[in-house]
Design a protein around this motif. Structure first.
Motif, PDB file in Angstrom:
ATOM      1  N   PRO A 410      62.488  26.022  11.907  1.00 21.65           N
ATOM      2  CA  PRO A 410      62.754  26.714  10.637  1.00 21.65           C
ATOM      3  C   PRO A 410      62.773  25.743   9.471  1.00 21.65           C
ATOM      4  CG  PRO A 410      64.278  27.430  12.345  1.00 21.65           C
ATOM      5  CD  PRO A 410      63.541  26.249  12.895  1.00 21.65           C
ATOM      6  N   GLY A 411      62.274  26.193   8.339  1.00 18.86           N
ATOM      7  CA  GLY A 411      62.273  25.366   7.142  1.00 18.86           C
ATOM      8  C   GLY A 411      63.524  25.584   6.314  1.00 18.86           C
ATOM      9  N   GLU A 412      63.390  25.510   5.013  1.00 18.15           N
ATOM     10  CA  GLU A 412      64.534  25.608   4.114  1.00 18.15           C
ATOM     11  C   GLU A 412      65.123  27.026   4.133  1.00 18.15           C
ATOM     12  OE1 GLU A 412      65.781  23.090   2.813  1.00 18.15           O
ATOM     13  OE2 GLU A 412      64.176  21.598   2.689  1.00 18.15           O
ATOM     14  N   ALA A 413      66.449  27.073   4.081  1.00 18.09           N
ATOM     15  CA  ALA A 413      67.134  28.361   4.001  1.00 18.09           C
ATOM     16  C   ALA A 413      66.858  29.019   2.659  1.00 18.09           C
ATOM     17  CB  ALA A 413      68.638  28.160   4.191  1.00 18.09           C
ATOM     18  N   ILE A 414      66.710  30.336   2.687  1.00 15.47           N
ATOM     19  CA  ILE A 414      66.491  31.117   1.470  1.00 15.47           C
ATOM     20  C   ILE A 414      67.656  32.097   1.325  1.00 15.47           C
ATOM     21  CG2 ILE A 414      64.964  32.720   0.269  1.00 15.47           C
ATOM     22  CD1 ILE A 414      62.661  31.515   1.934  1.00 15.47           C
ATOM     23  N   TYR A 415      68.328  32.052   0.177  1.00 16.75           N
ATOM     24  CA  TYR A 415      69.532  32.858  -0.037  1.00 16.75           C
ATOM     25  C   TYR A 415      69.260  33.955  -1.060  1.00 16.75           C
ATOM     26  CZ  TYR A 415      71.511  28.611   1.976  1.00 16.75           C
ATOM     27  OH  TYR A 415      71.770  27.536   2.782  1.00 16.75           O
ATOM     28  N   ARG A 416      69.959  35.051  -0.889  1.00 22.63           N
ATOM     29  CA  ARG A 416      69.924  36.102  -1.897  1.00 22.63           C
ATOM     30  C   ARG A 416      71.321  36.681  -2.052  1.00 22.63           C
ATOM     31  NH1 ARG A 416      64.864  39.824  -2.207  1.00 22.63           N
ATOM     32  NH2 ARG A 416      64.189  37.920  -3.271  1.00 22.63           N
ATOM     33  N   HIS A 417      71.803  36.678  -3.273  1.00 22.51           N
ATOM     34  CA  HIS A 417      73.117  37.236  -3.581  1.00 22.51           C
ATOM     35  C   HIS A 417      73.012  37.970  -4.903  1.00 22.51           C
ATOM     36  CE1 HIS A 417      77.330  37.888  -3.866  1.00 22.51           C
ATOM     37  NE2 HIS A 417      77.573  36.943  -4.763  1.00 22.51           N
ATOM     38  N   ARG A 418      73.236  39.270  -4.847  1.00 28.26           N
ATOM     39  CA  ARG A 418      73.033  40.127  -6.015  1.00 28.26           C
ATOM     40  C   ARG A 418      71.601  39.911  -6.508  1.00 28.26           C
ATOM     41  NH1 ARG A 418      78.870  40.661  -8.999  1.00 28.26           N
ATOM     42  NH2 ARG A 418      77.758  42.418  -9.948  1.00 28.26           N
ATOM     43  N   GLY A 419      71.414  39.541  -7.768  1.00 24.93           N
ATOM     44  CA  GLY A 419      70.045  39.361  -8.257  1.00 24.93           C
ATOM     45  C   GLY A 419      69.487  37.969  -8.066  1.00 24.93           C
ATOM     46  N   LEU A 420      70.276  37.079  -7.441  1.00 25.84           N
ATOM     47  CA  LEU A 420      69.883  35.674  -7.287  1.00 25.84           C
ATOM     48  C   LEU A 420      69.060  35.455  -6.023  1.00 25.84           C
ATOM     49  CD1 LEU A 420      70.166  32.589  -7.990  1.00 25.84           C
ATOM     50  CD2 LEU A 420      72.276  32.639  -6.615  1.00 25.84           C
ATOM     51  N   THR A 421      67.920  34.795  -6.167  1.00 27.50           N
ATOM     52  CA  THR A 421      67.147  34.266  -5.045  1.00 27.50           C
ATOM     53  C   THR A 421      67.147  32.757  -5.188  1.00 27.50           C
ATOM     54  OG1 THR A 421      65.708  36.226  -5.018  1.00 27.50           O
ATOM     55  CG2 THR A 421      64.918  34.258  -3.877  1.00 27.50           C
ATOM     56  N   ALA A 422      67.653  32.046  -4.174  1.00 30.50           N
ATOM     57  CA  ALA A 422      67.839  30.600  -4.295  1.00 30.50           C
ATOM     58  C   ALA A 422      67.377  29.893  -3.033  1.00 30.50           C
ATOM     59  CB  ALA A 422      69.312  30.274  -4.561  1.00 30.50           C
ATOM     60  N   SER A 423      66.769  28.731  -3.215  1.00 29.39           N
ATOM     61  CA  SER A 423      66.284  27.940  -2.088  1.00 29.39           C
ATOM     62  C   SER A 423      65.951  26.544  -2.582  1.00 29.39           C
ATOM     63  CB  SER A 423      65.030  28.580  -1.483  1.00 29.39           C
ATOM     64  OG  SER A 423      64.448  27.746  -0.502  1.00 29.39           O
ATOM     65  N   TYR A 424      65.817  25.611  -1.634  1.00 27.52           N
ATOM     66  CA  TYR A 424      65.303  24.294  -1.982  1.00 27.52           C
ATOM     67  C   TYR A 424      63.809  24.317  -2.273  1.00 27.52           C
ATOM     68  CZ  TYR A 424      69.306  21.205  -1.059  1.00 27.52           C
ATOM     69  OH  TYR A 424      70.491  20.533  -1.135  1.00 27.52           O
ATOM     70  N   LEU A 425      63.120  25.400  -1.949  1.00 28.02           N
ATOM     71  CA  LEU A 425      61.676  25.448  -2.090  1.00 28.02           C
ATOM     72  C   LEU A 425      61.242  25.565  -3.547  1.00 28.02           C
ATOM     73  CD1 LEU A 425      60.761  27.793   0.892  1.00 28.02           C
ATOM     74  CD2 LEU A 425      60.474  25.314   0.754  1.00 28.02           C
ATOM     75  N   HIS A 426      60.216  24.805  -3.900  1.00 25.66           N
ATOM     76  CA  HIS A 426      59.528  24.943  -5.180  1.00 25.66           C
ATOM     77  C   HIS A 426      58.330  25.862  -4.934  1.00 25.66           C
ATOM     78  CE1 HIS A 426      61.641  21.396  -6.915  1.00 25.66           C
ATOM     79  NE2 HIS A 426      61.565  20.941  -5.673  1.00 25.66           N
ATOM     80  N   LEU A 427      58.286  26.987  -5.605  1.00 27.49           N
ATOM     81  CA  LEU A 427      57.259  27.994  -5.349  1.00 27.49           C
ATOM     82  C   LEU A 427      56.042  27.788  -6.245  1.00 27.49           C
ATOM     83  CD1 LEU A 427      59.500  31.195  -5.089  1.00 27.49           C
ATOM     84  CD2 LEU A 427      58.898  29.542  -3.298  1.00 27.49           C
ATOM     85  N   PHE A 428      54.873  28.092  -5.680  1.00 25.29           N
ATOM     86  CA  PHE A 428      53.627  28.069  -6.445  1.00 25.29           C
ATOM     87  C   PHE A 428      53.216  29.513  -6.664  1.00 25.29           C
ATOM     88  CE2 PHE A 428      49.000  27.473  -7.005  1.00 25.29           C
ATOM     89  CZ  PHE A 428      49.027  26.533  -8.017  1.00 25.29           C
ATOM     90  N   PHE A 429      53.514  30.037  -7.843  1.00 27.63           N
ATOM     91  CA  PHE A 429      53.364  31.467  -8.119  1.00 27.63           C
ATOM     92  C   PHE A 429      51.958  32.007  -7.868  1.00 27.63           C
ATOM     93  CE2 PHE A 429      56.986  31.269 -11.518  1.00 27.63           C
ATOM     94  CZ  PHE A 429      57.902  31.001 -10.513  1.00 27.63           C
ATOM     95  N   PRO A 430      50.863  31.272  -8.201  1.00 33.00           N
ATOM     96  CA  PRO A 430      49.538  31.850  -7.988  1.00 33.00           C
ATOM     97  C   PRO A 430      49.189  32.102  -6.524  1.00 33.00           C
ATOM     98  CG  PRO A 430      49.412  30.093  -9.619  1.00 33.00           C
ATOM     99  CD  PRO A 430      50.785  30.026  -8.999  1.00 33.00           C
ATOM    100  N   SER A 431      49.966  31.547  -5.583  1.00 34.40           N
ATOM    101  CA  SER A 431      49.663  31.811  -4.170  1.00 34.40           C
ATOM    102  C   SER A 431      49.936  33.255  -3.797  1.00 34.40           C
ATOM    103  CB  SER A 431      50.457  30.867  -3.263  1.00 34.40           C
ATOM    104  OG  SER A 431      51.843  31.169  -3.290  1.00 34.40           O
ATOM    105  N   ASN A 432      50.772  33.955  -4.558  1.00 35.33           N
ATOM    106  CA  ASN A 432      51.015  35.384  -4.337  1.00 35.33           C
ATOM    107  C   ASN A 432      51.593  35.986  -5.613  1.00 35.33           C
ATOM    108  OD1 ASN A 432      51.698  37.967  -3.524  1.00 35.33           O
ATOM    109  ND2 ASN A 432      52.474  37.331  -1.535  1.00 35.33           N
ATOM    110  N   PRO A 433      50.732  36.360  -6.551  1.00 32.05           N
ATOM    111  CA  PRO A 433      51.219  36.917  -7.817  1.00 32.05           C
ATOM    112  C   PRO A 433      52.025  38.197  -7.642  1.00 32.05           C
ATOM    113  CG  PRO A 433      48.917  36.262  -7.995  1.00 32.05           C
ATOM    114  CD  PRO A 433      49.276  36.176  -6.540  1.00 32.05           C
ATOM    115  N   VAL A 434      51.664  39.019  -6.662  1.00 35.63           N
ATOM    116  CA  VAL A 434      52.374  40.286  -6.467  1.00 35.63           C
ATOM    117  C   VAL A 434      53.833  40.024  -6.112  1.00 35.63           C
ATOM    118  CG1 VAL A 434      52.496  42.399  -5.106  1.00 35.63           C
ATOM    119  CG2 VAL A 434      50.266  41.476  -5.767  1.00 35.63           C
TER     120      VAL A 434
END
Length: 455
Positions: A410-434
């Motif tokens: 498993p890689g980095e943990a991804i958290y969600r609390h209320r409207g917050l999405t948080a992770s150590y990951l830096h996302l590249f938005f064009p890989s999935n615009p939807v």
């Protein structure tokens, strides 16, 4: 139907990291710029820091190219767009020439870009020629334009290398051993380009003079390459773009200052293409938030500014109140550390942070985590990477983990609390615009999608 345009291009590579690729690429960019050329520079891989230096050297925007994170169609279009307006294209590779999957050589081979080997030749002469020749002829699908010998001690040292090189691999230039040329050392980017702008200008100047003294010749650098753009069928979208504007009317606040600076230009363009408006704010300096519908807290160095972040109570209160309204917040790496209850810096001082997410963040010196991963989200998969030297403890149960590029763990943990999405990951938005669009929408307007990849 394909359209194509020609532009001279070179791909700067090396046998390993630490050979001086960025120093040489920056010096070449400034040399060509001084010649009156419009130079577009690209950096291979998910690097935030070298592009800042290369942007200053070239005077033009610098983008990241990565076949896995962005996809070949995206890279092809970026190169075509650059070739359509530039007089010269330089690409700086990552790590060693054949390291990684895909590697620098894979990217150069796909687009037919000749490679220049940058090598630190300190302590070797004929062996440097042997290593360079081995790299140049290791694969039949790559073409090498020559060698640039970094840290060359003398004219005699240079001649020994020249005499040992094969005829099809010329020595393009040497750079002498000179601390005034080397770029400032950075511990995970401890020094950003904006902080040493004047010093960089001096080093660029020394680099250009060293290249001139080392025999650089514009004619030997000029290797025209044809770059293509595929004309899509009627109704199709441009690679990595999304039909429609799902973020129309959404105003996004993006943290940007000395503490938060890891922002891909491609991500900003993607938000605009999705219909969003955005504005920057400073968690260090500002006291209030504008009327935003969503927030993006990108990566950076909150640990270097933890005391100032903790002391800016009005901004902390503003973000906490924003969060309490269940509005979307995306927090990446340093942004996630800011969202935790406390952050302990490299001097072992602990400071209170936002407290949007349970847990404590702690720096851990030189040990860290890095690598390409896919963020597995309810909205869809978004590719990105991790690179951090901190750890978090006491955090809640994650909703998922990143999926590593080549490893089953498993890689980095991804958290969600209320409207917050948080992770150590830096996302590249064009890989999935939807999926990206959904992260900045209110929860009642989001939808789930099947896993999406850029392959």
């Amino acid at each position: 139907m394909n359209t194509s345009v020609q532009c001279p291009a070179l791909f700067l590579t090396a046998p390993a990291s630490g050979q001086g690729k960025t120093t040489v690429t920056a010096a070449l960019a400034r040399y060509l710029r001084d010649q009156g050329k419009r130079v577009r520079v690209f950096k291979t891989g998910p690097d935030y820091l070298d592009p800042q230096i290369l942007e200053q050297a070239s005077g033009q925007p610098v983008e990241q190219l990565d076949l896995w994170m962005a996809g070949p169609d995206y890279c092809r279009q970026m190169l075509f767009d650059a070739a359509s307006e530039a007089d010269f294209i330089l690409i700086e590779g990552a790590m060693g020439m054949f390291d990684g999957e895909p590697s620098s050589a894979d990217l150069a081979a796909l687009f037919g870009i000749p490679m220049v080997i940058v090598m630190d030749v300190k302590g070797m002469a004929q062996t440097a020629a042997a290593v360079a020749s081995g790299l140049a002829h290791f694969r039949s699908d790559i073409r090498c334009a020559g060698l640039i010998a970094n840290n060359c001690a003398s004219e005699r040292h240079r001649q020994l290398i020249v005499d040992a090189l094969p005829d099809d691999l010329p020595l393009l230039a040497t750079l002498v051993r000179d601390p005034a040329i080397s770029l400032p050392e950075r511990h995970l980017g401890l020094v950003q380009a904006s902080e040493v702008r004047d010093e960089l200008e001096q080093r660029f100047g020394h680099g250009v003079q060293a290249l001139l003294a080392g025999g650089i010749d514009h004619a030997t650098l000029t290797h025209p390459v044809s770059f293509t753009s595929t004309t899509l069928s009627s109704g199709d979208t441009h690679p990595n773009e999304l039909a429609g504007h799902p973020l129309e009317g959404i105003r996004i606040g993006i943290a940007r200052d000395a503490a938060f600076s890891f922002i891909y230009s491609a991500n900003l363009r993607q938000l605009t293409a999705l219909g969003a408006q955005y504005a920057f704010f400073s968690p260090l300096q500002d006291q209030t938030l504008a009327d935003f519908d969503a927030l993006w807290l990108p990566g950076g160095y909150p640990e270097l500014h933890a005391a100032a972040l903790a002391a800016n109570q009005p901004m902390k209160t503003a973000i906490q109140q924003f969060f309490q309204q269940d509005k979307p917040v995306l927090a990446e790496c340093g942004g996630m550390l800011y969202c935790l209850e406390t952050l302990t810096d490299l001097d072992q001082q602990t400071f209170p942070m936002l407290g949007l997410l349970n847990g404590q963040g702690m720096m851990r010196g030189k040990r860290g985590c890095q690598g390409m991963q896919t963020a597995v989200l309810p909205e869809g998969d978004i590719r990105g990477h991790a690179h951090h030297r901190s750890r978090s403890e006491g955090t809640p149960e994650p909703i998922s983990y990143g999926r590593r590029q080549r490893h089953p763990a498993p890689g980095e943990a991804i958290y969600r609390h209320r409207g917050l999405t948080a992770s150590y990951l830096h996302l590249f938005f064009p890989s999935n615009p939807v999926a990206t669009a959904q992260l900045f929408l209110p929860s009642d307007r989001r939808f789930r999608q099947e896993s999406h990849h850029v392959d």
